[in-house]
Scaffold this motif. Sequence first.
Motif, PDB file in Angstrom:
ATOM      1  N   GLY A   1       0.806  -1.198   0.000  1.00  0.00           N
ATOM      2  CA  GLY A   1       0.000   0.000   0.000  1.00  0.00           C
ATOM      3  C   GLY A   1       0.844   1.254   0.000  1.00  0.00           C
ATOM      4  N   GLU A   2       0.176   2.383  -0.105  1.00  0.00           N
ATOM      5  CA  GLU A   2       0.853   3.678  -0.156  1.00  0.00           C
ATOM      6  C   GLU A   2       1.537   4.004   1.174  1.00  0.00           C
ATOM      7  N   ASN A   3       2.700   4.647   1.077  1.00  0.00           N
ATOM      8  CA  ASN A   3       3.415   5.145   2.236  1.00  0.00           C
ATOM      9  C   ASN A   3       3.889   6.557   1.920  1.00  0.00           C
ATOM     10  N   VAL A   4       3.673   7.488   2.844  1.00  0.00           N
ATOM     11  CA  VAL A   4       4.050   8.890   2.635  1.00  0.00           C
ATOM     12  C   VAL A   4       4.995   9.312   3.745  1.00  0.00           C
ATOM     13  N   GLU A   5       6.147   9.834   3.348  1.00  0.00           N
ATOM     14  CA  GLU A   5       7.122  10.350   4.309  1.00  0.00           C
ATOM     15  C   GLU A   5       7.228  11.865   4.153  1.00  0.00           C
ATOM     16  N   GLN A   6       7.308  12.559   5.279  1.00  0.00           N
ATOM     17  CA  GLN A   6       7.279  14.027   5.282  1.00  0.00           C
ATOM     18  C   GLN A   6       8.461  14.557   6.080  1.00  0.00           C
ATOM     19  N   HIS A   7       9.104  15.609   5.519  1.00  0.00           N
ATOM     20  CA  HIS A   7      10.269  16.231   6.167  1.00  0.00           C
ATOM     21  C   HIS A   7      10.244  17.739   5.941  1.00  0.00           C
ATOM     22  N   PRO A   8      10.738  18.543   6.874  1.00  0.00           N
ATOM     23  CA  PRO A   8      11.205  18.128   8.198  1.00  0.00           C
ATOM     24  C   PRO A   8      10.036  17.956   9.163  1.00  0.00           C
ATOM     25  N   SER A   9      10.302  17.460  10.345  1.00  0.00           N
ATOM     26  CA  SER A   9       9.245  17.326  11.335  1.00  0.00           C
ATOM     27  C   SER A   9       8.972  18.671  12.012  1.00  0.00           C
ATOM     28  N   THR A  10       9.985  19.512  12.126  1.00  0.00           N
ATOM     29  CA  THR A  10       9.809  20.866  12.633  1.00  0.00           C
ATOM     30  C   THR A  10      10.591  21.824  11.758  1.00  0.00           C
ATOM     31  N   LEU A  11      10.064  23.044  11.641  1.00  0.00           N
ATOM     32  CA  LEU A  11      10.692  24.056  10.793  1.00  0.00           C
ATOM     33  C   LEU A  11      10.452  25.414  11.424  1.00  0.00           C
ATOM     34  N   SER A  12      11.533  26.150  11.644  1.00  0.00           N
ATOM     35  CA  SER A  12      11.429  27.482  12.228  1.00  0.00           C
ATOM     36  C   SER A  12      12.018  28.479  11.251  1.00  0.00           C
ATOM     37  N   VAL A  13      11.247  29.502  10.889  1.00  0.00           N
ATOM     38  CA  VAL A  13      11.700  30.510   9.934  1.00  0.00           C
ATOM     39  C   VAL A  13      11.393  31.896  10.490  1.00  0.00           C
ATOM     40  N   GLN A  14      12.110  32.874   9.979  1.00  0.00           N
ATOM     41  CA  GLN A  14      11.874  34.261  10.336  1.00  0.00           C
ATOM     42  C   GLN A  14      10.730  34.801   9.497  1.00  0.00           C
ATOM     43  N   GLU A  15       9.906  35.617  10.081  1.00  0.00           N
ATOM     44  CA  GLU A  15       8.803  36.240   9.339  1.00  0.00           C
ATOM     45  C   GLU A  15       9.336  36.874   8.066  1.00  0.00           C
ATOM     46  N   GLY A  16       8.630  36.588   6.954  1.00  0.00           N
ATOM     47  CA  GLY A  16       9.055  37.134   5.673  1.00  0.00           C
ATOM     48  C   GLY A  16       9.882  36.173   4.837  1.00  0.00           C
ATOM     49  N   ASP A  17      10.496  35.190   5.490  1.00  0.00           N
ATOM     50  CA  ASP A  17      11.255  34.180   4.765  1.00  0.00           C
ATOM     51  C   ASP A  17      10.315  33.148   4.150  1.00  0.00           C
ATOM     52  N   SER A  18      10.875  32.276   3.315  1.00  0.00           N
ATOM     53  CA  SER A  18      10.106  31.200   2.702  1.00  0.00           C
ATOM     54  C   SER A  18      10.248  29.911   3.512  1.00  0.00           C
ATOM     55  N   ALA A  19       9.251  29.059   3.398  1.00  0.00           N
ATOM     56  CA  ALA A  19       9.269  27.740   4.051  1.00  0.00           C
ATOM     57  C   ALA A  19       8.960  26.676   3.009  1.00  0.00           C
ATOM     58  N   VAL A  20       9.696  25.573   3.074  1.00  0.00           N
ATOM     59  CA  VAL A  20       9.488  24.471   2.139  1.00  0.00           C
ATOM     60  C   VAL A  20       9.352  23.175   2.929  1.00  0.00           C
ATOM     61  N   ILE A  21       8.309  22.442   2.631  1.00  0.00           N
ATOM     62  CA  ILE A  21       8.051  21.142   3.267  1.00  0.00           C
ATOM     63  C   ILE A  21       7.977  20.105   2.153  1.00  0.00           C
ATOM     64  N   LYS A  22       8.666  18.972   2.360  1.00  0.00           N
ATOM     65  CA  LYS A  22       8.770  17.974   1.296  1.00  0.00           C
ATOM     66  C   LYS A  22       8.154  16.646   1.711  1.00  0.00           C
ATOM     67  N   CYS A  23       7.541  15.986   0.741  1.00  0.00           N
ATOM     68  CA  CYS A  23       6.945  14.664   0.973  1.00  0.00           C
ATOM     69  C   CYS A  23       7.314  13.733  -0.178  1.00  0.00           C
ATOM     70  N   THR A  24       7.507  12.470   0.153  1.00  0.00           N
ATOM     71  CA  THR A  24       7.702  11.444  -0.861  1.00  0.00           C
ATOM     72  C   THR A  24       6.617  10.380  -0.692  1.00  0.00           C
ATOM     73  N   TYR A  25       6.241   9.752  -1.792  1.00  0.00           N
ATOM     74  CA  TYR A  25       5.227   8.710  -1.742  1.00  0.00           C
ATOM     75  C   TYR A  25       5.742   7.475  -2.469  1.00  0.00           C
ATOM     76  N   SER A  26       5.117   6.341  -2.204  1.00  0.00           N
ATOM     77  CA  SER A  26       5.655   5.084  -2.721  1.00  0.00           C
ATOM     78  C   SER A  26       4.854   4.508  -3.891  1.00  0.00           C
ATOM     79  N   ASP A  27       3.549   4.801  -3.947  1.00  0.00           N
ATOM     80  CA  ASP A  27       2.690   4.196  -4.964  1.00  0.00           C
ATOM     81  C   ASP A  27       2.668   5.073  -6.219  1.00  0.00           C
ATOM     82  N   SER A  28       3.280   4.597  -7.289  1.00  0.00           N
ATOM     83  CA  SER A  28       3.348   5.383  -8.517  1.00  0.00           C
ATOM     84  C   SER A  28       1.967   5.614  -9.141  1.00  0.00           C
ATOM     85  N   ALA A  29       0.955   4.860  -8.713  1.00  0.00           N
ATOM     86  CA  ALA A  29      -0.396   5.051  -9.248  1.00  0.00           C
ATOM     87  C   ALA A  29      -1.149   6.166  -8.533  1.00  0.00           C
TER      88      ALA A  29
END
Lengths: 114, 114
Positions: A1-29
């Motif tokens: 079945g599908e599995n989803v991994e997400q990173h990072p678990s915590t993210l601290s940024v300064q107001e006005g900066d950008s934030a990026v959260i990444k996920c990978t999945y296993s089921d190509s369908a």
Amino acid sequence: GENVEQHPSTLSVQEGDSAVIKCTYSDSASNYFPWYKQELGKRPQLIIDIRSNVGEKKDQRIAVTLNKTAKHFSLHITETQPEDSAVYFCAASGTEDSSYKLIFGSGTRLLVRP
Amino acid sequence: SQTIHQWPATLVQPVGSPLSLECTVEGTSNPNLYWYRQAAGRGLQLLFYSVGIGQISSEVPQNLSASRPQDRQFILSSKKLLLSDSGFYLCAWSVGALGNQPQHFGDGTRLSIL
């Protein structure tokens, strides 16, 4: 079945900066990828979603990108504000049956420092 | 427009007592319905989903059960609660039979087991 991994678990940024959260999945369908924002003690709320027939989608300060070949997708928040502080969850659709189940990542706690 | 209602908002129950949480959706027909549990500071675990009246699929073995007696009503039950059943219970709905659609969450029930 599908599995989803997400990173990072915590993210601290300064107001006005950008934030990026990444996920990978296993089921190509898998073909549907929503992102949810959950404030403390509240319900998760859909903030943006993307389907596999597009590579990028934007809504004001929020954008999501999808790389089907690499099976990963990312959430980008520009010009962050303190009210963006919350837990963000990515998800991918399960395609095993007509239930269209969502498999969620483990969440990213975003803190925007004023 | 569609709305989803969950009740009660909070519940404190002793170990070994029964449980009944109710979820109703308004403004749509034949929705897909879902029950999730969220432990403190953790992600969303899918417990049950339903694509129609009387059709229930279980995702994880546990002492909980679900029923869908009416098209827009979804009930989560237990005959004897365990300490490990504590958590934030969320009901969600999505448009059925149209491929992958966003899931929309109710406000949740915070369950504490003593």
